[in-house]
Design an enzyme around this catalytic site. Structure first.
Site, PDB file in Angstrom:
ATOM      1  CE  LYS A 106     -96.856  21.429  -5.152  1.00 30.24           C
ATOM      2  NZ  LYS A 106     -97.225  22.719  -5.033  1.00 30.24           N
TER       3      LYS A 106
HETATM    4  P1  NAD Z   1    -107.764  22.172  -1.511  1.00 30.38           P
HETATM    5  O1  NAD Z   1    -107.976  20.640  -1.859  1.00 30.38           O
HETATM    6  O2  NAD Z   1    -107.821  22.732  -0.603  1.00 30.38           O
HETATM    7  O3  NAD Z   1    -108.987  22.767  -2.560  1.00 30.38           O
HETATM    8  C1  NAD Z   1    -109.039  22.708  -3.619  1.00 30.38           C
HETATM    9  C2  NAD Z   1    -110.339  22.969  -4.294  1.00 30.38           C
HETATM   10  O4  NAD Z   1    -110.406  22.395  -5.273  1.00 30.38           O
HETATM   11  C3  NAD Z   1    -111.691  21.998  -4.119  1.00 30.38           C
HETATM   12  O5  NAD Z   1    -112.501  23.373  -3.092  1.00 30.38           O
HETATM   13  C4  NAD Z   1    -112.088  21.193  -4.515  1.00 30.38           C
HETATM   14  O6  NAD Z   1    -113.701  20.291  -4.199  1.00 30.38           O
HETATM   15  C5  NAD Z   1    -112.272  21.338  -5.692  1.00 30.38           C
HETATM   16  N1  NAD Z   1    -111.828  20.426  -7.247  1.00 30.38           N
HETATM   17  C6  NAD Z   1    -110.821  19.603  -6.909  1.00 30.38           C
HETATM   18  N2  NAD Z   1    -111.571  19.520  -8.068  1.00 30.38           N
HETATM   19  C7  NAD Z   1    -111.462  19.991  -9.389  1.00 30.38           C
HETATM   20  C8  NAD Z   1    -112.249  19.776 -10.365  1.00 30.38           C
HETATM   21  N3  NAD Z   1    -112.262  19.273 -11.577  1.00 30.38           N
HETATM   22  N4  NAD Z   1    -112.830  21.339 -10.814  1.00 30.38           N
HETATM   23  C9  NAD Z   1    -113.728  21.988  -9.809  1.00 30.38           C
HETATM   24  N5  NAD Z   1    -113.189  21.890  -8.737  1.00 30.38           N
HETATM   25  C10 NAD Z   1    -111.901  21.102  -8.018  1.00 30.38           C
HETATM   26  O7  NAD Z   1    -106.676  23.239  -2.282  1.00 30.38           O
HETATM   27  P2  NAD Z   1    -105.605  24.071  -2.112  1.00 30.38           P
HETATM   28  O8  NAD Z   1    -104.903  24.105  -1.269  1.00 30.38           O
HETATM   29  O9  NAD Z   1    -106.495  25.321  -2.558  1.00 30.38           O
HETATM   30  O10 NAD Z   1    -105.158  24.030  -3.937  1.00 30.38           O
HETATM   31  C11 NAD Z   1    -106.242  24.862  -4.771  1.00 30.38           C
HETATM   32  C12 NAD Z   1    -104.600  25.061  -5.769  1.00 30.38           C
HETATM   33  O11 NAD Z   1    -104.345  26.311  -5.490  1.00 30.38           O
HETATM   34  C13 NAD Z   1    -103.557  23.716  -6.393  1.00 30.38           C
HETATM   35  O12 NAD Z   1    -103.820  24.066  -7.638  1.00 30.38           O
HETATM   36  C14 NAD Z   1    -102.167  23.636  -5.682  1.00 30.38           C
HETATM   37  O13 NAD Z   1    -101.320  23.521  -6.090  1.00 30.38           O
HETATM   38  C15 NAD Z   1    -102.086  25.815  -5.576  1.00 30.38           C
HETATM   39  N6  NAD Z   1    -101.809  26.517  -4.927  1.00 30.38           N
HETATM   40  C16 NAD Z   1    -102.054  25.972  -2.984  1.00 30.38           C
HETATM   41  C17 NAD Z   1    -101.006  27.261  -1.952  1.00 30.38           C
HETATM   42  C18 NAD Z   1    -101.897  27.070  -0.726  1.00 30.38           C
HETATM   43  O14 NAD Z   1    -101.082  27.474   0.010  1.00 30.38           O
HETATM   44  N7  NAD Z   1    -102.718  25.559  -0.591  1.00 30.38           N
HETATM   45  C19 NAD Z   1     -99.968  27.679  -2.700  1.00 30.38           C
HETATM   46  C20 NAD Z   1     -99.999  28.059  -4.132  1.00 30.38           C
HETATM   47  C21 NAD Z   1    -100.786  27.647  -4.962  1.00 30.38           C
END
Ligand code: NAD
Length: 420
Positions: A106
């Site tokens: 990561k």
């Molecule tokens: P992103 O940046 O696209 O979206 C994050 C979302 O969370 C946004 O809507 C943001 O406004 C919101 N947010 C941020 N802080 C917040 C808070 N304190 N309370 C509520 N909402 C909040 O990110 P993503 O890619 O969707 O990732 C989200 C989660 O999923 C993370 O934990 C990431 O590690 C995990 N994840 C992502 C992927 C991927 O393919 N993108 C894969 C596996 C896991």
């Protein structure tokens, strides 16, 4: 992130628990407790106003025994070494539980993407890429998008890395734009995998989809696709949120309309979404909303000892990495709330990343239909395996997932032996 919360401690506790059920000696799994390699870099950037700012960046490889390290790059103000370490380790276990031939890694840069311009973001990405370049590559360590990064950021990484190598290397990252060798279905893959898993657990628990209500925290890449697909599958989404707060309608939100609003501009936040019968609530209240299914899809440490007791959902499917702390897990277990763990539920992203990497290595492009079908086969199979092992051992689904993952990595390490 609070000073006392260290997500890496949570990783260690979960591994210890799984290793003890598996009957392993300390020396069988000692290696899993330490990240294999860590790099910290200081990234100087000329900002748009001519000033110089130095950002802190990290790349951690937790394990490369089952294959190249794999894991996203996060741009967020809370990024620190403990968070990146934990996220890297979770990737090792995630890749092992769904059995894709990767280890875990990561990366992250401590910055606030909402407060920097696109050109500043590009310069941070390029300088960061050049500083971690000795560590990454299609056979070594393959980044992907995470919170605060997207396909465009991956495009800049491909270009920077390719310039340094002197030839095009699209396989250095996954989650790239399609025209740069990205895969159909990758952008939606994590949310799609969360949806497949949610439908699997509801079916297993004999909860009919009709009248099932759901709440989604975090309408980013993962949460918005999960909300869209669950809505299309007939669930009633009663509350969603982003960093600005949540919105709630017990009769069901108009998800297509919300997605349309959010998709128009990155400055469109839910706090400014106003519609009849839609109430604004805090992210805390959102987690405590009455609903069958809760999908935390934002950040770590959202469901913790302070609020776990107030959660009303029957089932939690973890879209985010590490949204539930160990203490909260115990409280939820005691309340009979079923938690489908992150390393299984959000593995759709890394599964389609694996398909993207295979397509890059073979110079091939697969259809979206082919990709979605293959994704579903692996998600379904992995869900069944985790559910069955948890049942056999009378453990939570999280422990079940770790039993599979830890065993796979330990056995690989044992077969490889320790060099020299
Ligand atoms: P992103 O940046 O696209 O979206 C994050 C979302 O969370 C946004 O809507 C943001 O406004 C919101 N947010 C941020 N802080 C917040 C808070 N304190 N309370 C509520 N909402 C909040 O990110 P993503 O890619 O969707 O990732 C989200 C989660 O999923 C993370 O934990 C990431 O590690 C995990 N994840 C992502 C992927 C991927 O393919 N993108 C894969 C596996 C896991």
């Amino acid at each position: 992130m609070s000073a006392q919360y260290n997500p890496y401690d949570q990783v260690l506790a979960t591994v210890e628990q799984a290793a003890s059920i598996l009957g392993y000696d300390q020396s069988d799994y000692e290696i899993l407790k330490y990240p294999e390699r860590e790099l910290k870099v200081s990234i100087p950037i000329i900002m748009d106003d001519g000033s110089v700012q130095v950002f802190q960046g990290y790349r951690v490889q937790h394990s490369t025994s089952r294959g190249p390290a794999k894991g996203g790059i996060r741009f967020h103000p809370n990024v620190d070494i403990n968070e990146v370490r934990a996220l890297a380790a979770w990737m090792s276990f995630k890749c092992a539980v769904v059995n894709v031939p990767y280890g875990g890694g990561k990366g992250g840069v401590e910055c606030d993407p909402t407060k920097i311009s696109e050109s500043e973001m590009m310069r941070i990405t390029r300088r960061f890429t050049s500083m971690i370049a000795p560590m990454i590559g299609p056979e070594k360590d393959i980044p992907a998008p995470d919170v605060g990064t997207n396909a465009q950021v991956m495009g800049w990484i491909v270009d920077t890395y390719s310039m340094l190598q002197g030839h095009a290397v699209p396989g250095v990252v996954t989650g790239k734009p399609i025209n740069l060798g990205g895969s159909y279905g990758r952008a939606e893959a994590t949310g799609r995998g969360v949806t497949i898993t949610a439908l699997n657990i509801l079916k297993t628990l004999n909860i009919p989809i009709e009248n099932t209500t759901a709440v989604v925290q975090g309408m980013g890449n993962v949460g918005s696709i999960a909300a869209k697909l669950l809505h299309e599958n007939g669930l009633k989404i009663v509350a969603v949120s982003d960093v600005s707060g949540g919105i709630h309608n017990p009769d069901g939100l108009d998800i297509p309309n919300i997605l349309d609003y959010l998709g128009k501009s990155k400055d469109n936040l839910l706090i400014n979404y106003h519609k009849k019968d839609v109430q604004h609530i805090s992210n805390q209240k959102l987690l405590e909303t009455e609903a069958t299914l809760l999908i935390p899809a934002a950040l770590e440490n959202q469901i913790n000892a302070d609020n776990a007791d107030k959660i009303k959902a029957k089932v939690i499917v973890e879209g985010a990495n590490g949204p539930t702390t160990g203490e909260a897990d115990d409280i939820l277990n005691n309340k009979g709330i079923i938690v489908v763990p992150d390393i299984l539920a959000n593995a759709g992203g890394v599964i389609v990343s694996y398909f993207e990497w295979v397509q890059n290595l073979q110079h091939m492009s697969w259809s979206e239909d082919n990709i979605n079908k293959r994704l579903k086969v692996i998600m379904d199979h992995s869900f069944d395996a985790v559910y069955n092992i948890a049942k056999e051992n009378d453990t939570s689904l999280r422990t079940g997932a770790y039993l599979i993952a830890v065993k796979r990595i330990v056995e690989t390490n044992q077969m490889r032996g320790i060099w020299p």
